[in-house]
Design a protein around this motif. Structure first.
Motif, mmCIF file in Angstrom:
data_model
loop_
_atom_site.group_PDB
_atom_site.id
_atom_site.type_symbol
_atom_site.label_atom_id
_atom_site.label_comp_id
_atom_site.label_asym_id
_atom_site.label_seq_id
_atom_site.Cartn_x
_atom_site.Cartn_y
_atom_site.Cartn_z
ATOM 1 N N UNK A 1 -7.420 -8.276 1.318
ATOM 2 C CA UNK A 1 -6.749 -7.003 1.758
ATOM 3 C C UNK A 1 -5.789 -6.507 0.704
ATOM 4 N N UNK A 2 -5.239 -7.830 0.347
ATOM 5 C CA UNK A 2 -4.255 -7.254 -1.084
ATOM 6 C C UNK A 2 -4.998 -6.623 -2.168
ATOM 7 N N UNK A 3 -6.276 -7.007 -2.354
ATOM 8 C CA UNK A 3 -7.046 -6.450 -3.456
ATOM 9 C C UNK A 3 -7.182 -4.897 -3.131
ATOM 10 N N UNK A 4 -7.063 -4.329 -1.936
ATOM 11 C CA UNK A 4 -7.352 -2.816 -1.694
ATOM 12 C C UNK A 4 -5.971 -2.228 -1.899
ATOM 13 N N UNK A 5 -4.957 -2.972 -1.989
ATOM 14 C CA UNK A 5 -3.545 -2.037 -2.021
ATOM 15 C C UNK A 5 -3.060 -2.244 -3.392
ATOM 16 N N UNK A 6 -3.695 -2.964 -4.470
ATOM 17 C CA UNK A 6 -3.022 -2.977 -5.686
ATOM 18 C C UNK A 6 -3.947 -2.267 -6.699
ATOM 19 N N UNK A 7 -3.424 -1.929 -8.074
ATOM 20 C CA UNK A 7 -4.115 -1.088 -8.799
ATOM 21 C C UNK A 7 -5.446 -1.977 -9.234
ATOM 22 N N UNK B 1 0.961 -1.233 0.217
ATOM 23 C CA UNK B 1 -0.138 -0.048 -0.031
ATOM 24 C C UNK B 1 0.939 1.240 0.076
ATOM 25 N N UNK B 2 1.904 1.134 0.665
ATOM 26 C CA UNK B 2 2.684 2.408 0.828
ATOM 27 C C UNK B 2 3.537 2.742 -0.591
ATOM 28 N N UNK B 3 3.886 1.559 -1.049
ATOM 29 C CA UNK B 3 4.670 1.733 -2.386
ATOM 30 C C UNK B 3 3.772 2.280 -3.579
ATOM 31 N N UNK B 4 2.335 1.768 -3.520
ATOM 32 C CA UNK B 4 1.576 2.337 -4.523
ATOM 33 C C UNK B 4 0.525 3.499 -3.964
ATOM 34 N N UNK B 5 1.182 4.193 -3.106
ATOM 35 C CA UNK B 5 0.358 5.468 -2.494
ATOM 36 C C UNK B 5 -0.988 5.239 -2.135
ATOM 37 N N UNK B 6 -1.124 3.956 -1.456
ATOM 38 C CA UNK B 6 -2.378 3.619 -0.963
ATOM 39 C C UNK B 6 -2.404 3.005 0.503
ATOM 40 N N UNK C 1 -10.689 2.820 -7.573
ATOM 41 C CA UNK C 1 -9.233 2.885 -7.426
ATOM 42 C C UNK C 1 -9.347 3.554 -6.121
ATOM 43 N N UNK C 2 -8.549 2.949 -5.136
ATOM 44 C CA UNK C 2 -8.520 3.340 -3.757
ATOM 45 C C UNK C 2 -7.245 4.029 -3.479
ATOM 46 N N UNK C 3 -7.056 4.789 -4.272
ATOM 47 C CA UNK C 3 -5.903 5.741 -4.217
ATOM 48 C C UNK C 3 -4.948 5.702 -5.382
ATOM 49 N N UNK C 4 -3.517 5.780 -5.070
ATOM 50 C CA UNK C 4 -2.626 5.422 -6.180
ATOM 51 C C UNK C 4 -2.229 6.835 -6.581
ATOM 52 N N UNK C 5 -1.424 6.909 -7.658
ATOM 53 C CA UNK C 5 -0.735 7.987 -8.127
ATOM 54 C C UNK C 5 -1.848 9.124 -8.564
ATOM 55 N N UNK C 6 -1.632 10.527 -8.150
ATOM 56 C CA UNK C 6 -2.553 11.460 -8.622
ATOM 57 C C UNK C 6 -3.050 11.422 -10.035
#
Length: 326
Positions: free
Chosen positions: A175-181, A115-120, A311-316
């Motif tokens: 949980x991994x589905x929440x932090x990946x694109x 999540x941290x690496x993917x800005x999530x 998308x639950x976050x990620x790059x702007x």
């Protein structure tokens, strides 16, 4: 003699009037969609109802207890539910390693790192909370729910519904589905469902849980996942991506096809990893393991499908993407 068309080319004999643009709301593929948060909340309610139904049928009715006992009969010696199979030893090894707090801590840390690496990071924190919530909810349910005595042969009054091991394994996979694109999630469905299926099969072979316990653990974690995803989708900035215009029938067929391929691959993986599964077990445990694997694949696949457009976050996003709703 003139040749070709008699209509003027490149010029018009009368002034033309531009047609007004067709509103986007009139197009079939641009109809207002149900907000992702509402869709996820509805799915969470359905999972909780299904969880309650499984508990009522298998725990609090005589036919349900009989079906559980038919699939996983008690051992002839010792009075437990350990299955007399060469797979008993590997099953206990799997459960012993998966039950280590150190391994759970490493997997939860992996969720946060991804999540941290993917800005999530926030979805990662929510995913960790979802896993811990599955542990607490499964433990509380097993302690609070009674198991009536119906004088079913081979059944005990010890309540093991739902399975905490299966609930944790399912929550980790989700949980991994929440932090990946969003584009990567479909590739995690099969490995996640396979891992959960292995844990579920190990609990049944080792005699730790019944078939209904495994199903209850999966439903519990999917319900928690839908609630967590609904909260993330409803927060400011949790916007949905704009999907390409694909007919509903086309999307349905694609989902069915991917699910069928996933089930076939899952069965093939089980046969390769455990080639003697059918011969090492009696028909009851064998049917229970295959049914649990299929239902797990369906549940994880549905969970991934429900968040396909979020998308639950990620790059702007760029300004063009934000204005177009993508």
């Amino acid at each position: 003699m003139s040749h070709g068309s008699s209509y003027p080319v490149g010029r018009s004999s009368s002034p033309t009037r531009a047609l007004p643009p067709v509103p986007a709301s009139t197009l079939a593929h641009d109809r207002p969609a149900v907000p992702p948060a509402v869709r996820l909340l509805a799915a969470a309610v359905c999972c909780l109802l299904a969880l309650g139904l499984v508990g009522v049928v298998f725990v609090w009715t005589q036919p349900g207890q009989w079906i559980d006992g038919l699939l996983l009969p008690r051992a002839e010696r010792g009075g437990g539910y350990e299955q007399s199979s060469d797979l008993f030893g590997p099953a206990t090894v799997v459960l012993r390693h998966f039950g280590r707090p150190s391994l759970l801590a490493v997997l939860l840390a992996a969720v946060l790192v991804v999540g941290l690496l993917g800005r999530r990071l926030l979805p990662g924190v929510v995913g960790v909370g979802m896993v811990l919530g599955a542990v607490l909810a499964a433990g509380a349910a097993k302690s609070a729910l009674p198991r009536p005595e119906f004088a079913v042969a081979g059944s005990t009054t010890h309540n093991s519904f739902p399975s905490g091991h299966v609930a944790v394994a399912t929550a980790l996979a989700l949980a991994f589905l929440l932090v990946v694109p969003a584009a990567v999630r479909r590739w995690l469905v099969l490995p996640g469902a396979a891992g959960v299926s292995v844990i579920g099969a190990a609990t049944m072979i080792a005699g730790w849980h019944r078939f209904s316990d495994v199903l209850g653990g999966v439903l519990l974690s999917v319900a928690l996942f839908c609630l967590a995803a609904a909260v993330l989708a409803a927060r400011p900035g949790g916007a949905a991506r704009r999907l390409p215009a694909v007919p509903a029938s086309g999307r349905a067929w694609r989902v069915v096809a991917e699910g069928a391929v996933g089930l076939l691959v899952l069965v093939w993986v089980v046969r390769v990893l455990v080639p003697g599964l059918a011969t090492a077990l009696r028909w009851g445990p064998f049917v229970a393991i295959l049914a649990a694997a299929g239902l797990t694949m369906l549940a994880v696949g549905v969970a991934a499908f429900l968040i396909r457009s979020v998308e639950f976050g990620g790059p702007a996003q760029s300004s063009d993407d934000r204005t177009s709703g993508r």
